[in-house]
Write a protein that holds these residues in place. Structure first.
Motif, mmCIF file in Angstrom:
data_model
loop_
_atom_site.group_PDB
_atom_site.id
_atom_site.type_symbol
_atom_site.label_atom_id
_atom_site.label_comp_id
_atom_site.label_asym_id
_atom_site.label_seq_id
_atom_site.Cartn_x
_atom_site.Cartn_y
_atom_site.Cartn_z
ATOM 1 N N SER A 126 1.213 4.203 -2.923
ATOM 2 C CA SER A 126 0.695 5.536 -2.575
ATOM 3 C C SER A 126 1.742 6.641 -2.703
ATOM 4 C CB SER A 126 0.159 5.530 -1.136
ATOM 5 O OG SER A 126 -0.851 4.552 -0.993
ATOM 6 N N TRP B 211 -6.844 3.351 0.992
ATOM 7 C CA TRP B 211 -6.611 3.550 -0.446
ATOM 8 C C TRP B 211 -6.772 4.994 -0.915
ATOM 9 C CZ3 TRP B 211 -11.028 5.570 -2.395
ATOM 10 C CH2 TRP B 211 -12.260 5.173 -1.867
ATOM 11 N N VAL C 292 -4.968 -3.170 -5.660
ATOM 12 C CA VAL C 292 -3.862 -2.239 -5.417
ATOM 13 C C VAL C 292 -2.588 -2.743 -6.094
ATOM 14 C CG1 VAL C 292 -2.334 -1.325 -3.615
ATOM 15 C CG2 VAL C 292 -4.812 -1.285 -3.282
ATOM 16 N N LEU D 138 0.830 -1.216 0.000
ATOM 17 C CA LEU D 138 0.000 0.000 0.000
ATOM 18 C C LEU D 138 0.858 1.258 0.000
ATOM 19 C CD1 LEU D 138 -2.908 -0.732 2.500
ATOM 20 C CD2 LEU D 138 -3.161 -0.113 0.113
#
Length: 791
Positions: free
Chosen positions: A319, A750, A691, A315
């Motif tokens: 990001s 997210w 993702v 994640l």
């Protein structure tokens, strides 16, 4: 030579002197006072000495220690540590009862308690009191943790000092009970109290709901920390509390003068906050010691700490903003890095890093975090790319002070965000890393998911750094101020900044003062001002003074460790302040001796080290993942059950030194044990699957893997695509609709990567976006508005 171990008393079915623990908690706004009463009974026919090692919050100020024997109450005094130890030994050798409480030299969150000469049949009740500040969580709750778990702290061979070693037994054999009750009060209504443990219902004490009580349900198992999350309505308003000095203390001294505690919650201008930084050097440091193979929440069904950390890194990497730099380090007894130095973030470097992350296991032995930190700090900083360090660990280290001192020395070049994973992570280490590194600390315990907490910290890391922080006071004539807190170095939106100061001089009851914090944020000068009355608050006891003394003691201890000269002068200051305030320090101890005219206790003294509860009762060797104890009082043994000497301890179980430990036999045993105690890993979460398909730029590609996550066939996805629309634009809009339609409950996980996707879409200036959103909603069965997607 193996020492004999006297800690496994329950396994031998011999009695243990600790009968029960009662904890009373008083929370006022963001400050907690904790009173623990430990009840002992010696059922043996010989006098015993019971020795305990237990965790407390790392920033707790221990301020009272007393013992009751029959009708006799003995209140302990704070004395210089060596003097206190000598007094304790002298008392025992002359047949007197004595009690000694001292803080560990290496880590301020570990205490040991010696209960000396408890005669046969005698009962004793020990009372321990401390005050602590409650940290603000991402959802505005205040976190109180009563540590129950003290994991063995890994200590490398050849290092000085003695490691904390823990004896563990199955929970069913631990004979002591725990009760906990809490009273919560605030100027604002208490909206709710939550816990990882079961609680009796919240009882309000008044109609405006500003006072309430809560109790831990009966039958609490000693297999985890007791965590309370306290929520107030409109919780976080700036406040100042002035507390009157102690009448018996000298005016002009810290305890004799009034002390003010100021809590500030800065609000940053929306215009500045909406511009998320698109640069930075992000360095991730992951613990891969053996204990990271433990379950995240101590259940057989739960995922392991290391697997959760791998998902979290996925994640985080997805990001990150284009144009930044990054690297990933991992450590155990040795350390590794994915790239020789931080690299620019691109599709290629992201894929290379994720491939390596997938292969990461908890197989690097002990927990030696100092070496990788030194290596990271030796790397030159990249111009115009502020360094942000993320540290993930279950916090089982012995040299906490050395580590936090290193972070402090390098605080000018980076911000440090820390994450304590699982039960027993050292609060002194996790909070110390963030405090000294100008970042933010998070604890992942119970059923918490790691990902939302880490993404909250990434948002903080992407906030512009606050610089040029200054604090100014405006007070009536004749009143002067002495700062007791170290200078503020980090300010985050929605997080509290605490300032303690001593007020010297006279003022009228009606007098007012003000404090102003000025700082610069992304080139914008800002300030927060708070006016307050100098009239002392009622009924605060000496809580604020003790917290202020603790803050000053901690600052002086760091100064003593760093200072080449004048060490004795600083140490003397700490001892004086500790004795004067009655607050513990690393150079002092609490000592209580029963000097009543009783008969001297006859017979040889039996030493008894109380065992702790193990996580894997069927697998003693794996039990060293984590050793559990009754909340507040975790017991230790001078020698471990299975490997008694310090050298053996380093090489046993998960804490092996790979070069020196012949662990092949153990590896086979461990594999069998883990298969018995660990579940088969559940199928991968669809969110993480989606993702993992996102590109570094923020877009998705139209392919069968994406269709599968969306729950559609490739043909359905292709057929629904509006004419003349680019495949990547269509795929990215579908992914965003799916996230908003299916995964709103995990939005904090997210949100940043969705912002990156929306930014990529806007940059494409593609025709037909409105048509795409309508077609995507029709295909997936949602009605998500275009503006909700950030388009």
């Amino acid at each position: 030579m193996m020492e004999s171990c006297c800690g496994l008393l329950t396994a031998q079915k011999e009695p243990v002197p600790l009968k029960s623990i009662e904890v009373e908690l008083e929370v006022r706004d963001h400050v907690a006072t904790v009173v623990s009463t430990l009840n002992y009974e010696n059922k043996e026919d010989k006098p015993v000495e019971a020795v305990f090692v237990f965790p407390l919050p790392g920033d707790a100020a221990v301020c009272h220690f007393s013992a009751k024997l029959g009708q006799t109450q003995i209140v302990a005094e704070v004395k210089e540590k060596q003097k206190a130890r000598e007094e304790y030994d002298d008392a025992l050798s002359s047949g007197q009862q004595a009690f000694l409480l001292e803080e560990s030299q290496q880590s301020p969150d570990i205490f040991s308690l010696s209960v000396g000469s408890l005669p046969p049949g005698e009962s004793a009740s020990i009372r321990l009191e401390y005050v602590t500040e409650l940290a603000v969580q991402a959802d505005d709750g205040l976190r109180f943790s009563l540590p129950a778990v003290l994991n063995p702290r890994y200590q490398p061979q050849g290092s000085e000092g003695s490691s904390v070693q823990v004896t563990s037994v199955p929970a069913s054999l631990v004979p002591y009970s725990l009760s906990l009750s809490a009273r919560v009060s605030s100027a604002r209504p208490v909206s709710k109290v939550e816990s990882s443990c079961s609680l009796d219902p919240l009882q309000y004490l008044n109609t405006d709901q500003t006072q309430a009580t809560i109790k831990l349900s009966a039958g609490h198992k000693f297999d985890r920390d007791v965590e309370l999350l306290i929520y107030y309505k409109d919780a976080h308003q700036p406040t100042a509390v002035v507390e009157a000095g102690q009448a018996s203390a000298k005016q002009g001294s810290l305890m004799g003068d009034p002390v003010v505690m100021v809590s500030l919650y800065p609000e940053f201008p929306q215009s500045v906050m909406s511009t998320v930084a698109s640069c930075g050097e992000f360095v991730f440091l992951l613990d891969r010691s053996g204990s990271m193979e433990c379950s995240l929440n101590n259940s057989k069904q739960g995922e392991t700490r290391i697997s959760s950390a791998r998902d979290t890194l996925l994640l985080l990497l997805k990001s990150l903003p284009m144009g930044c730099y990054f690297n990933i380090y991992s450590f155990g007894s040795s350390f590794e890095h994915i790239f020789p130095k931080s690299v620019e973030y691109s599709q290629q470097t992201m894929e290379e890093a994720l491939k390596k992350v997938e292969e990461m296991d908890a197989n690097l032995g002990g927990t030696e975090i100092l070496m990788p930190l030194r290596h990271i700090y030796s790397q030159p900083c990249i111009p115009n790319q502020p360094r942000q360090l993320f540290v993930f660990t279950d916090g089982e280290v012995w040299n906490t002070k050395e580590i936090t001192d290193l972070v402090k020395r390098n605080s000018g070049s980076h911000r440090c965000f820390s994450f304590g994973i699982g039960e027993g992570a050292s609060s002194a280490l996790i909070n110390g890393l963030a405090k000294e590194g100008g970042g933010h600390a998070q604890f992942i315990t119970g059923t918490d998911r790691m990902q939302p907490k880490v993404m909250q910290s990434l948002r903080f890391a992407l906030q512009p750094a606050v610089v040029d922080v200054s604090v100014t006071w405006d007070l009536p004539k004749g009143v002067s101020v002495t700062a007791l807190s170290p200078p503020i170095t980090a300010v985050f939106q929605g997080q509290r900044s605490l300032i303690y100061a001593q007020l010297t001089g006279q003022s009228s009851e009606a007098a007012e003062g003000s404090v102003t914090v000025k700082y610069s944020l992304a080139g914008h000068p800002s300030q927060n001002q708070l006016n307050f009355s100098l009239k002392p608050a009622e009924d605060t006891g000496l809580t604020v003074h003790r917290l202020a003394a603790r803050t000053l003691i901690r600052s002086l201890e760091v100064e003593e460790r760093e200072g080449e000269e004048e060490k004795d002068g600083v140490k003397k200051k700490v001892v004086e302040l500790s004795v004067q305030s009655g607050v513990s320090s690393s150079f002092t101890a609490f000592i209580a001796v029963n000097k009543t005219d009783g008969e001297a206790i006859q017979g040889p003294l039996q030493r008894r080290n109380i065992p702790t509860v193990s996580m894997f009762s069927a697998a003693p060797r794996v039990a060293r993942c984590a050793a559990f104890a009754p909340p507040v009082m975790m017991m230790c043994c001078d020698s471990l059950a299975l490997c008694d000497t310090s050298a053996d301890f380093e090489q046993c179980g998960y804490y092996d030194n790979e070069e020196e430990c012949s662990d092949k036999v153990f590896a086979a045993e461990l594999e069998d044990t883990i298969e018995d105690t660990m579940p088969n890993q559940p199928p991968r979460d669809p969110l993480l699957q989606l993702v993992s398909l996102q590109k570094a730029s923020g877009c998705w590609q139209l392919d069968p893997d994406l269709a599968e996550v969306l729950g559609k066939t490739s043909e359905e996805v292709e057929k629904s695509k509006p004419a003349l629309v680019n495949n990547e634009v269509w795929a990215t809009i579908l992914a965003l609709i799916w996230l908003h339609g299916f995964k709103m409950d995990a939005k904090e996980e997210w949100e940043l990567l969705a912002m990156k996707a929306a930014s990529w879409l806007r940059a494409q200036n593609a025709p037909g976006v409105t048509e795409c959103v309508e077609a995507g909603n029709a295909l997936l069965g949602f009605s998500v508005e275009k503006n909700v997607l950030g388009l």
